[in-house]
Design a protein around this motif. Structure first.
Motif, short mmCIF file in Angstrom:
data_model
loop_
_atom_site.label_atom_id
_atom_site.label_comp_id
_atom_site.label_asym_id
_atom_site.label_seq_id
_atom_site.Cartn_x
_atom_site.Cartn_y
_atom_site.Cartn_z
N VAL A 1 1.29 -5.24 -9.20
CA VAL A 1 1.90 -3.92 -9.38
C VAL A 1 2.98 -4.05 -10.43
CG1 VAL A 1 3.36 -2.16 -8.30
CG2 VAL A 1 1.42 -3.12 -7.03
N SER A 2 2.99 -3.11 -11.37
CA SER A 2 4.02 -3.15 -12.41
C SER A 2 4.51 -1.74 -12.70
CB SER A 2 3.45 -3.78 -13.69
OG SER A 2 4.46 -3.89 -14.68
N SER A 3 5.83 -1.58 -12.62
CA SER A 3 6.47 -0.33 -13.02
C SER A 3 7.74 -0.68 -13.77
CB SER A 3 6.77 0.54 -11.80
OG SER A 3 7.76 -0.07 -11.00
N LYS A 4 8.53 0.30 -14.11
CA LYS A 4 9.73 0.06 -14.89
C LYS A 4 10.70 -0.88 -14.17
CE LYS A 4 13.31 2.50 -17.50
NZ LYS A 4 13.88 3.83 -17.85
N ALA A 5 10.78 -0.75 -12.85
CA ALA A 5 11.78 -1.51 -12.10
C ALA A 5 11.21 -2.51 -11.10
CB ALA A 5 12.71 -0.54 -11.37
N LEU A 6 9.91 -2.41 -10.83
CA LEU A 6 9.33 -3.21 -9.76
C LEU A 6 8.10 -3.99 -10.25
CD1 LEU A 6 9.35 -3.79 -6.64
CD2 LEU A 6 7.74 -1.87 -6.41
N TRP A 7 7.97 -5.23 -9.78
CA TRP A 7 6.79 -6.04 -10.09
C TRP A 7 6.38 -6.80 -8.83
CZ3 TRP A 7 4.16 -10.55 -10.21
CH2 TRP A 7 3.14 -10.70 -11.19
N ILE A 8 5.11 -6.74 -8.47
CA ILE A 8 4.62 -7.40 -7.25
C ILE A 8 3.33 -8.15 -7.57
CG2 ILE A 8 3.99 -7.13 -4.83
CD1 ILE A 8 5.12 -4.22 -5.05
N GLY A 9 3.31 -9.44 -7.24
CA GLY A 9 2.07 -10.21 -7.31
C GLY A 9 1.50 -10.34 -5.91
N PHE A 10 0.27 -9.88 -5.71
CA PHE A 10 -0.28 -9.83 -4.35
C PHE A 10 -1.79 -10.02 -4.40
CE2 PHE A 10 -1.01 -5.68 -6.02
CZ PHE A 10 -1.95 -5.03 -5.23
N ASP A 11 -2.43 -9.94 -3.25
CA ASP A 11 -3.89 -9.97 -3.14
C ASP A 11 -4.38 -8.67 -2.54
OD1 ASP A 11 -5.36 -12.41 -3.99
OD2 ASP A 11 -3.89 -13.44 -2.72
N ASN A 12 -5.57 -8.24 -2.99
CA ASN A 12 -6.22 -7.08 -2.38
C ASN A 12 -7.66 -7.46 -2.02
OD1 ASN A 12 -7.53 -7.10 -4.84
ND2 ASN A 12 -6.60 -5.21 -5.59
N ILE A 13 -8.44 -6.51 -1.60
CA ILE A 13 -9.81 -6.80 -1.16
C ILE A 13 -10.62 -7.42 -2.29
CG2 ILE A 13 -12.00 -5.73 -0.45
CD1 ILE A 13 -10.37 -3.82 1.28
N CYS B 1 0.83 -1.21 0.00
CA CYS B 1 0.00 0.00 0.00
C CYS B 1 0.86 1.25 0.00
CB CYS B 1 -0.91 0.02 1.23
SG CYS B 1 -2.27 -1.17 1.19
N GLU B 2 1.89 1.28 0.84
CA GLU B 2 2.79 2.44 0.91
C GLU B 2 3.48 2.70 -0.42
OE1 GLU B 2 5.75 2.53 3.94
OE2 GLU B 2 4.42 3.49 5.38
N LEU B 3 3.98 1.64 -1.06
CA LEU B 3 4.67 1.80 -2.34
C LEU B 3 3.75 2.37 -3.41
CD1 LEU B 3 6.72 -1.53 -2.42
CD2 LEU B 3 7.67 0.78 -2.35
N ILE B 4 2.50 1.93 -3.41
CA ILE B 4 1.53 2.44 -4.39
C ILE B 4 1.21 3.90 -4.12
CG2 ILE B 4 -0.85 2.19 -5.21
CD1 ILE B 4 -0.57 -0.83 -4.51
N GLN B 5 1.04 4.24 -2.84
CA GLN B 5 0.69 5.62 -2.47
C GLN B 5 1.83 6.59 -2.71
OE1 GLN B 5 -0.39 5.10 1.63
NE2 GLN B 5 -2.25 3.93 1.15
N ASN B 6 3.06 6.14 -2.48
CA ASN B 6 4.21 7.05 -2.52
C ASN B 6 4.82 7.22 -3.90
OD1 ASN B 6 3.89 7.33 0.22
ND2 ASN B 6 5.51 5.87 0.76
N ASN B 7 4.47 6.33 -4.83
CA ASN B 7 5.07 6.43 -6.17
C ASN B 7 3.99 6.15 -7.23
OD1 ASN B 7 6.51 6.24 -8.55
ND2 ASN B 7 8.17 5.01 -7.68
N PRO B 8 3.57 7.19 -7.97
CA PRO B 8 2.51 7.00 -8.97
C PRO B 8 2.92 6.06 -10.11
CG PRO B 8 3.48 9.20 -9.13
CD PRO B 8 4.00 8.59 -7.88
N ASN B 9 4.21 5.80 -10.24
CA ASN B 9 4.66 4.85 -11.27
C ASN B 9 4.34 3.41 -10.91
OD1 ASN B 9 5.78 6.82 -13.02
ND2 ASN B 9 7.62 6.93 -11.74
N ARG C 1 1.88 1.29 -10.58
CA ARG C 1 0.46 1.17 -10.92
C ARG C 1 -0.05 -0.25 -10.66
NH1 ARG C 1 -0.35 2.76 -16.88
NH2 ARG C 1 -2.53 2.40 -16.27
N VAL C 2 -1.32 -0.33 -10.26
CA VAL C 2 -1.96 -1.63 -10.01
C VAL C 2 -2.73 -2.05 -11.25
CG1 VAL C 2 -3.58 -2.91 -8.57
CG2 VAL C 2 -2.14 -1.13 -7.55
N PHE C 3 -2.47 -3.28 -11.70
CA PHE C 3 -3.17 -3.85 -12.85
C PHE C 3 -3.96 -5.08 -12.39
CE2 PHE C 3 0.49 -1.60 -14.46
CZ PHE C 3 0.02 -0.94 -15.59
N TRP C 4 -4.90 -5.51 -13.22
CA TRP C 4 -5.70 -6.69 -12.91
C TRP C 4 -5.49 -7.74 -13.99
CZ3 TRP C 4 -8.21 -8.33 -8.76
CH2 TRP C 4 -9.11 -9.41 -8.89
#
Length: 462
Positions: free
Chosen positions: A365-377, A343-351, A353-356
């Protein structure tokens, strides 16, 4: 059959039926007795973190958030006993402070329906101790006896076997471990039952956390047999992909990705649960697994070359070359981020972005340098709907400290992942609503008795 015997037989049945009818009429409760299991893990090291955001003590836990809490972990020693992992599990650091066991169990004062189990083992524990315990009947008998004493002395409601995994050579499991596991489970179940009958106490629960990948399931478990003896079986349907793959992949997809390689086609919740069912485990005994964390990757800069030109970035960015992302500032483990850290990473950096992912029904989450596979509500809600639609018995979630305990980081309320699961599971399918009163629905029915001379006698219940 003589007339007098038949008359007596009919009278016994009539009295029994009248009693059932009386019980129905006297039962004024309309509350459903069916509850989906919500099994939450409490990690004993979480209370020792230094910052308030990541530290979780037993006093931070809503006593009604879960139906069961698994205290993680206890150790299985080669001396055939269970032992605490942390020094403060049994006793606090000072003479006047309480141990962590007692502090978690205190939650039952507010919610008497809560059950607290001791989970023994874990990934880093691997097969240590378990190999020795399961080696022969004498060792199993000694361990079971010692386990009952340890659980009762410390007021636990049951034992959760988290051997990761019987049959797994890479985790140190010995050749006898698959059959030895079955023998251990049988003995534990039978002794738990006999001990409850002898003492009049509530029977200790016997559960397990198990593998999700087919090769581990088939190597380690005599599924149909062990499922007879467990009260429930929790399938760890997460960690399908991580930095060990060397490329991006989702931690816990609900379904397979279209055109996925055969090797990975079953690496999703839907497929893993079907393997357990296919091998003989009743659906109602099975819990699916959720994680309150994501697997995070640092994506390599190059996209590769095709015919001398840069290869286009994959639409979903799954399968890109990657390594473990930098550790989160709170949980401090490379490649893993707690839900609140995401949540913090998404809020602090607009790059960021959350995709579905439409195929897999999960976010990333996918950006130029970071990728995260996670669960949300959203994905948790869909997974709980899947659970209900397919008739599974509940969910396990690892772990309480990785969710946003206060709601102040993600702004979605306290424990948003756990509460999303609770909300959806509290909405029962129509066939389970008011199950308690279904025994009264045919109050004026008749019962037909077939007796030895093939005559039919009908007894009216009203």
């Amino acid at each position: 059959m003589t007339t007098s015997i038949l008359t007596s037989f009919m009278m016994i049945i009539w009295l029994a039926v009248k009693q059932v009818r009386t019980d129905c009429l006297n039962d004024t409760s309309t509350e459903s007795t069916f509850v989906y299991r919500r099994v939450c893990y409490f990690a004993n090291w979480a209370a020792k973190r230094y910052d308030n955001i990541s530290r979780l003590t037993p006093e931070d836990i809503d006593p009604f958030l879960c139906t069961h809490i698994n205290f993680a972990f206890g150790k299985v020693l080669e001396s055939l006993v269970i032992a605490p992992y942390e020094e403060d599990d049994l006793k606090g650091w000072t003479a006047s402070s309480k141990g962590m066991y007692e502090r978690v169990l205190k939650l039952k004062e507010a919610n008497p329906d809560l059950r607290v189990l001791l989970s023994v083992g874990g990934w880093t524990h691997a097969s240590r101790g378990f190999n020795e315990v399961s080696k022969n009947a004498a060792n199993i008998k000694t361990f079971v006896k010692n386990s009952v004493k340890f659980l009762r002395d410390n007021k636990f409601d049951g034992l959760d076997l988290d051997w990761e995994y019987p049959g797994a050579k890479d985790q140190g499991a010995e050749p006898h471990s698959k059959t030895g596991y079955t023998k251990l489970v049988k003995k534990l179940s039978r002794v738990f039952q006999r001990e409850a009958e002898r003492t009049g106490q509530e029977k200790l629960l016997l559960t397990c956390a198990t593998a999700a990948a087919r090769h581990r399931i088939e190597a380690g478990y005599e599924v149909e047999e062990v499922c007879k003896y467990f009260d429930f079986v929790s399938v760890m349907t997460y960690d399908y992909h991580g930095s060990w793959d060397g490329k991006t992949g989702h931690n816990s997809p609900l379904y397979a990705m279209r055109n996925e390689r055969k090797k990975f086609r079953e690496w999703n919740i839907n497929s893993s649960m079907l393997v357990w069912v296919e091998l003989g485990c009743p659906k109602e005994k099975l819990n699916i697994g959720l994680s309150a964390y994501g697997r995070a990757f640092s994506v390599f800069g190059e996209t590769g070359m095709t015919n001398g030109k840069p290869a286009p970035k994959k639409k979903s960015s799954i399968g890109m070359k990657a390594s473990a992302a930098e550790a989160g500032k709170y949980t401090r483990e490379a490649g893993v981020l707690a839900y609140y850290e995401i949540c913090e990473l998404i809020q602090n950096n607009p790059n960021n972005r959350v995709f579905w992912h439409r195929d897999m029904s999960v976010p990333y989450v996918s950006s130029k340098a970071l990728w995260i596979g996670f669960d949300n509500i959203r994905s948790v809600t869909l997974k709980m709907q899947f659970l209900k639609e397919h008739g599974y018995g509940g969910v396990i979630i690892w772990s309480l400290d990785l969710d946003d305990k206060t709601g102040e980081v993600c702004h979605e309320g306290p424990f948003p992942i756990f509460n999303a699961a609770k909300r959806e599971l509290s909405i029962l399918p129509e066939h389970l609503v008011h199950t308690k009163n279904k025994k009264c629905s045919d109050i004026n029915a008749t019962i037909t008795v077939e007796h030895l001379r093939s005559k039919t006698t009908t007894i009216k219940t009203s």
